[in-house]
Write an enzyme that holds these catalytic residues in place. Structure first.
Site, mmCIF file in Angstrom:
data_model
loop_
_atom_site.group_PDB
_atom_site.id
_atom_site.type_symbol
_atom_site.label_atom_id
_atom_site.label_comp_id
_atom_site.label_asym_id
_atom_site.label_seq_id
_atom_site.Cartn_x
_atom_site.Cartn_y
_atom_site.Cartn_z
ATOM 1 C CE LYS A 151 -1.632 2.867 2.886
ATOM 2 N NZ LYS A 151 -1.956 4.052 2.228
ATOM 3 N N GLY A 204 6.662 5.129 9.054
ATOM 4 C CA GLY A 204 5.437 6.336 8.916
ATOM 5 C C GLY A 204 5.723 6.802 10.331
ATOM 6 C CB SER A 205 3.430 9.100 12.501
ATOM 7 O OG SER A 205 2.455 8.373 12.807
ATOM 8 C CB THR A 206 6.449 7.347 16.812
ATOM 9 O OG1 THR A 206 7.643 7.431 16.156
ATOM 10 C CG2 THR A 206 6.172 6.607 17.835
ATOM 11 C CD GLU A 207 -1.101 9.609 16.877
ATOM 12 O OE1 GLU A 207 -2.420 9.756 17.092
ATOM 13 O OE2 GLU A 207 -0.355 10.882 16.071
ATOM 14 N N GLY A 209 2.628 3.759 13.900
ATOM 15 C CA GLY A 209 3.389 2.712 14.169
ATOM 16 C C GLY A 209 2.769 1.871 15.440
ATOM 17 C CD GLU A 226 12.303 4.597 9.071
ATOM 18 O OE1 GLU A 226 12.271 5.243 9.649
ATOM 19 O OE2 GLU A 226 12.475 4.765 7.813
ATOM 20 C CB CYS A 260 12.698 9.474 9.553
ATOM 21 S SG CYS A 260 10.792 9.184 9.167
ATOM 22 C CD GLU A 352 9.911 12.945 12.311
ATOM 23 O OE1 GLU A 352 10.592 12.348 11.673
ATOM 24 O OE2 GLU A 352 8.854 12.110 12.899
#
Length: 451
Positions: A151, A204-207, A209, A226, A260, A352
């Site tokens: 995706k 993508g974003s930590t949130e 993830g 990542e 990142c 970030e």
């Protein structure tokens, strides 16, 4: 989904999003293809990957130009990104014939191990590096005998769609590699919940993830993550200050800071802090933010107007040291910007930004530099500048990050491991061991004793 050219703000194309039912059907096709693909001999699988690499090589310029229009990447970066897909394919084309287990000494028989493919792998790629990061997931997965559903990000699907077409042109069997453009809440979430998807790779974003990891736990589904970064660029007083300063803009403003690994926190030893800023200013002002189609461009626009608003929210009210320049008018432009951090508690220092903004803060000694560098929830990459080899080794070992460069801003080589520490991710991509992340180790004992 309407796609917008970030350089002009003008509609570029329309792509039909994949529905939930279509996602399920694609996963079912991928599961059916897995039973055939895993049985393809290692040598034949290797030849198909080499052929895929050759087809990508023949379409480097086409892919690059497509990325310039869809993502706003500079043409130089886009050519590198397409070339990286080719290189990753070539590198892992050597893997199927080398994915060997072990013979372990045991009593009463023979014990051997096999690396068995998992099945269907779901790869969720980001918008900041659509081609290479997708390849870092789908190529080793396919090389190990898995099938892949990919995706791409909603706003940057065009090069992924084209790569799937090139895979078929190269002769990969149908449904071994499928691209499903669409919304993360539909396609990506189905990768998490569908029982036939045995692993999810997410960048993508930590949130997001964390949400994916939580969802995968319900089925004990494997994940590689990542995630975000707030990497430190540590400059000691004994460093080559001119080189450290002139290289710093590329270390953070490349891809408009939408990286990142961007070295978005510069730590400078107090004794050379003022001199470093004097050297940094002309380097920032010379950094060429312009039409990304130009061969001379070093930086293009941000990906969307919304991302530009996010970046601007960090700069408003902050202590701005100096800025570079950028085009005016249409497009999602933002100039390279240097902020002075009065303390480690300022929002632009801690969070970030994902834009062409860097914060600078002085430190006293080696211990202070390590403390400040580690004072973050992230740990993806980083740099340090010194002429002292002992210090380089000490600090490199002490900084909590997955990847670090000394007197350099290099983060990624396809033949070495890449990944984060702390909340920057889980697992490693690239390098010789990446295939193991797409396999299970099976142990087989064969008795040799007589009845």
């Amino acid at each position: 989904m309407k796609l917008i050219n970030p350089s002009t703000g003008v509609a570029l194309a329309t792509v039909e999003p994949t529905s939930l039912a279509e996602t399920d059907a694609a996963i079912e096709r991928s599961r059916g293809a897995f039973d055939r693909w895993r049985d393809v001999s290692p040598g034949d699988r290797a030849r198909l990957l080499r052929r895929f690499a050759a087809v990508v090589e023949d379409h480097i310029e086409e892919l690059a130009q497509l990325e310039v229009r869809n993502s706003g990447h500079t043409i130089g970066n886009a050519r590198w990104e397409a070339g990286n897909v080719r290189d990753v394919l070539n590198y892992y084309s050597g893997a199927p014939e080398r994915l060997s287990g072990r013979q372990i000494p045991v009593a009463g028989g023979l014990d051997v191990t096999f690396f068995e493919p998992l099945g269907v792998v779901g790869v969720i790629a980001p918008w900041n590096f659509p081609m290479p990061i997708a390849a870092w997931g789908f190529v080793p997965a396919i090389a190990a005998g898995n099938t892949v559903v990919l995706k791409p990000a909603e706003v940057t699907p065009l090069t992924a769609i084209r790569l799937a077409e090139l895979a078929l042109e190269a002769g990969l069997p149908e449904h071994v590699f499928q691209v499903l453009p669409g919304q993360g809440s539909v396609v990506g979430q189905r990768f998490v919940t569908h029982p036939d998807v045995r692993k999810v790779c997410f960048t993508g974003s930590t949130e997001v993830g964390k949400s994916i990891m939580s969802g995968c736990a319900d089925q004990v589904k494997r994940v590689t993550l990542e995630l975000g970064g707030k990497s430190a660029n540590i400059v000691f007083a004994d460093a080559d200050l001119a080189k450290a300063a002139t290289s710093a803009p590329a270390g953070v403003f490349d891809n408009a800071g939408q990286d990142c690994c961007a070295r978005s926190r510069i730590l400078v030893q107090a004794g050379v802090y003022d001199r470093f800023l004097e050297l940094l200013e002309p380097a920032v002002k010379a950094f060429r933010c312009e039409d990304p189609a130009l061969e001379s461009a070093q930086m293009g626009p941000l990906i969307t107007a919304a991302q530009r608003d996010v970046v601007e929210s960090y700069v408003d009210g902050a202590d701005t040291a100096f800025t570079g320049s950028c085009p005016s008018g249409d497009g999602f432009w933002y100039p390279p910007t240097v902020l002075l951090a009065g303390s480690r508690d300022e929002r632009h220092w801690r969070e970030e930004i994902f834009g062409p903004v860097v914060s600078v803060l002085p430190f006293t000694d080696e211990a202070d530099a390590i403390r400040l560098a580690n004072d973050t929830e992230y740990g993806l990459s980083g740099s340090l500048w010194t002429r002292d080899v002992g210090r380089a080794i000490r600090v490199a070992r002490a900084v909590e990050t997955g990847t670090l460069s000394v007197n350099s801003h290099s983060s990624v080589r396809y033949w070495t491991p890449f990944g984060g520490a702390k909340q920057s991710g889980l697992g490693r991509e690239l390098g010789p061991d990446a295939l193991h992340a797409f396999t299970d180790v099976k142990n087989v004992f064969i008795s040799t004793t007589e009845d």
